[in-house]
Each structure stands twice: as C-alpha cells, then as structure tokens.
Design an enzyme around this catalytic site. Sequence first.
Site, short mmCIF file in Angstrom:
data_model
loop_
_atom_site.label_atom_id
_atom_site.label_comp_id
_atom_site.label_asym_id
_atom_site.label_seq_id
_atom_site.Cartn_x
_atom_site.Cartn_y
_atom_site.Cartn_z
N ASN A 103 84.73 89.89 28.29
CA ASN A 103 86.19 89.89 28.09
C ASN A 103 86.64 89.15 26.82
OD1 ASN A 103 85.50 87.48 29.38
ND2 ASN A 103 87.56 87.23 30.20
N GLU B 16 81.80 78.88 34.25
CA GLU B 16 83.20 79.25 34.03
C GLU B 16 83.39 80.60 34.70
OE1 GLU B 16 85.36 77.32 32.85
OE2 GLU B 16 84.39 75.95 31.45
N CYS C 91 90.33 85.48 32.39
CA CYS C 91 90.13 84.62 33.57
C CYS C 91 91.34 83.74 33.82
CB CYS C 91 88.88 83.78 33.37
SG CYS C 91 88.88 82.93 31.80
N GLU D 4 84.30 72.76 29.35
CA GLU D 4 83.90 73.11 27.99
C GLU D 4 84.97 72.60 27.04
OE1 GLU D 4 83.19 77.52 28.78
OE2 GLU D 4 81.31 76.93 27.81
#
Length: 455
Positions: A132, A230, A264, A434
């Site tokens: 994505n 993630e 997301c 992150e």
Amino acid sequence: MTALHDVINPATELVEASVPSLSLEDTDAAIARARRAYATWRHVSPGDRARLLRRLSVLLDEHNEELAQLEVRNAGHTIGNARWEAGNIRDVFAYYSGAPERLLGQQIPVAGGVNITFHEPLGVVGVIVPWNFPMPILGWGIAPALAAGNTVVVKPAELTPLTAMRVGELALDAGFPEGVLQVLTGKGSVVGERFVTHPDVAKVVFTGSTEVGVHVAEGCARQVKPVTLELGGKSANVIFADSDLAKAAAAAPGGVFDNSGQDCCARSRILIERKVMDEFLELLEPAVMAVRVDNPNLTTTDMGPLISAGHLERVASFVDETTNVLMRGTVPDGPGYWYPPTVVLASSRADRLLHEEVFGPVVTVVPFDDEADAIALANATDFGLSGSIWTRDVGRALRVSRGIESGNLSVNSHSSVRYWTPFGGFKKSGLGRELGPNALEAFTEVKNVFISTDT
Ligand code: NAD
C-alpha cells in the site's frame, strides 16, 4: 533459471514489468552476503555511515520524479501522492543520517569502576513491506536499521516491487558496499518466511495484515528473535457537536479515501454525535461527490484504482444489496480496478463494517450519544492504530485523546505520519514503534560494560 512474475499497472491492467521470484536458495545466499557485509559495515565509522545515508538521500531527491512516476505505474497512486511518498523516503534517509554520530550510550555511577552502555547493532535485519505504501514503509525500516550499523535484506510486496528495486540500485550508486542493502523480490511464503526462520536474520520488521503478522511473530518467537509489527487498523473519526462541522465534513473524505482507502491509518469509521448527524451528512455529501476518481497521472485526480483485481473483489464484497449506502461517487469507464468512494450507515454496532478492515474507499457512519459513549465506541475494535477527534473544547480533546486506545491521534485534522515522531499501534495494530528520535532502539541491543578501576 529464476522464475519471473508479472507486475501489473492497476490503472491499465497491462503488464508493467517482470521481476525475479527468488527461491529459498537465492534467499539464503543473499542472507549469507548480508552476514559477510555486516562484519565490515558495523565497523564503518559513524561519520562515514552518516555520509552514505546523506548521499543516498541526495540521490533520492534527484530521482524524485522518476520514482514517483514508477510508483504511479506500479501501484496506481496519484502522482501527487507518489511525489510525496518519494519525498518521504528521501527525508527519512536525511533524518536518520543524523543518527550514527548521536547513538549515545550512558555512563552510570557505580562503586569501584566505570559503567558504560553501548547500543550494538543486531546483525542482518529483514524488512517485509506491504503493497500500500511501498516507498515510505521501505524507508521507515531500512534507514534506521542501516544507521545503527545493521545490514538489511528487504522483501517488497509481490504486487509492488519496482520502487524498492530502484532504491536498492540508488544505494549502490551512493556508495553503499555490496551486501549492505539487498532487495529480494519474490513470494512472502518463500522469501519473507525465510527471514523469519533463518537463524542469521537477527530481527524482522513486518508491515502488513494482522493475520500474516501473527504468523511472523510466532515464527520469530521460536528463535526469540525481536520483531516489529505494523498491522491493520479500523480507525475512528470522532466528531463532536461543538466542532467546526463544515471543516470536519470537508476533511472526512481525505481522511479515509486517500490512497483509495488502502491506508492502515484510514479513518474508516465516522463516529458522529447523534444530535448533529443529519446536519453533518448534508455537509459531507458535496465533499464526497467532489472526490475525483480518475487517471492517477493527472494532478487533478484525488483517488486512483485499487491495487489488484483480487483486492477489488474483496472490497466490493463488503457492500451488497442489504447495505444502507448513503453516498457513492463515480469511477472512470474502461480498464483498471476502480471502486467508488462509498459512505454507508452502520446497521448496528455489531455491523462487520465497523469491525473488519476493508482497506478500500468505504467509510461507515455510526452515531454516538455523549463523550463516554464516543470513547467506548472508538475502542470497540481489535485495532488501535490511528484516529481523529473534532471538537472546539481543549479539555475534551485531551480527555478523548487519552481515552482512545490508539497509537496515533490527531485533533481537528487527519494528520499524516511524520517521520520525526513515533508511529505504531495498540492492540492488534502492532508491536513496537517506528520513526521518531528513538527508532534506533529497535535496531540495537543495549550492552552494559563495567570496567574496574581497581588495577
Ligand atoms: P500481507 O500481510 O498480505 O503482506 C505483507 C507482506 O508480507 C508482503 O510483502 C508479503 O509478501 C509478505 N508475506 C506474506 N506471507 C508471508 C509469510 N508467510 N512470511 C513472511 N512474509 C510474508 O499484507 P498486504 O495485503 O500486503 O498489506 C495490507 C495490510 O497491511 C493491511 O492489513 C494494512 O492495514 C497493513 N498495513 C499496516 C501498516 C502499519 O503501519 N500499521 C502500514 C501499511 C499497511
């Protein structure tokens, strides 16, 4: 002979390229190269490592337009988004080029000597990237890992390997030694899985679906291998009656339909205070109908196609004749995997559209009664990645921000990810963080050394 797989342009359905589908043996050979490269890379001086990261950032800047165009062809992203994404990986490398000389340890007071800590690199890091956001997510994993002195093997998504491959070439042009950064194209079940099972891969960074993430975490647990996850999201856009409703309505489509909802962080649930629901929906309609779904090469396009025929079928399966569709945009004729921006009303609080990640341009509206109800509803999900809160009351903004179980919230905006602030999820949205100033902690082990002064 190495097998090949086709990469399809999702706006045209034409084959864009054929790339190698690497085998287990190819993957093992690459991991062995990375392991050998680590022996020297970890001893490259911090200043020289920083200089290489900076040089790659400069090259990424010089190739911004080329990379953006490549992403439009490979992922169907709008050219505006793709330029931002190519700029993001450039900026992430620039940001972490400041890290090698600042990887500070501590000196802790002890009796009879000196106690100091070091942040030691881990070795070979495996980074598994979804389709994505191929460039940003690549950069978030590899830049801090390299800055900390690790070597890296990367597995891009089968659907979107082209920009990662180009970044790998640019790294060699920038002067990174052979084996320090390798991009390995192929299947998740072969190449990605090997990062998990190979004892010489010291850490895995995985971004993707919760289902595969759980599988990756299980495999890493068997070797007590650290893992950053993630994963998915079902984020809430919580709109209170005291907010600037016109502004909240104008911004809502961008918060969920950007990247065709394949985000997301997509605010795929609109939680609206019941007493202003009708007024809000009236304001929302023109904003939804104004979303222009078109050829992603046009700068006037807001939304491109979905990534693949299979994904289009999956997204479409969420909306059928029983769904209460409130608004629906339009899509172009002809080839391409198009799905219109769609706003639906939840049938109940148990509606699967409020719980499952669609990962497409479908947003579900549900009313709430008061602040406590809004927080409970926002938290009524397995996920906890992102979300937005619209209110003019500062106290409420803070109370609700503290109440929602989510890693990244924005008030009166749908802020995107910033590379200099931490990013990650609560609950089934992930493990670890992150980006931001502390990202190198995820790519190092702390070593404690005591030196006796009693000589
Ligand atoms: P996916 O889980 O199918 O694949 C992700 C990556 O894992 C791909 O590179 C794939 O090849 C690889 N993979 C597949 N099987 C594997 C295995 N057995 N072992 C190791 N690797 C394997 O996800 P996707 O469909 O590419 O991406 C969409 C998902 O990613 C969505 O759920 C989305 O929410 C999530 N996502 C999360 C974030 C975040 O930061 N939290 C960001 C982007 C996407």
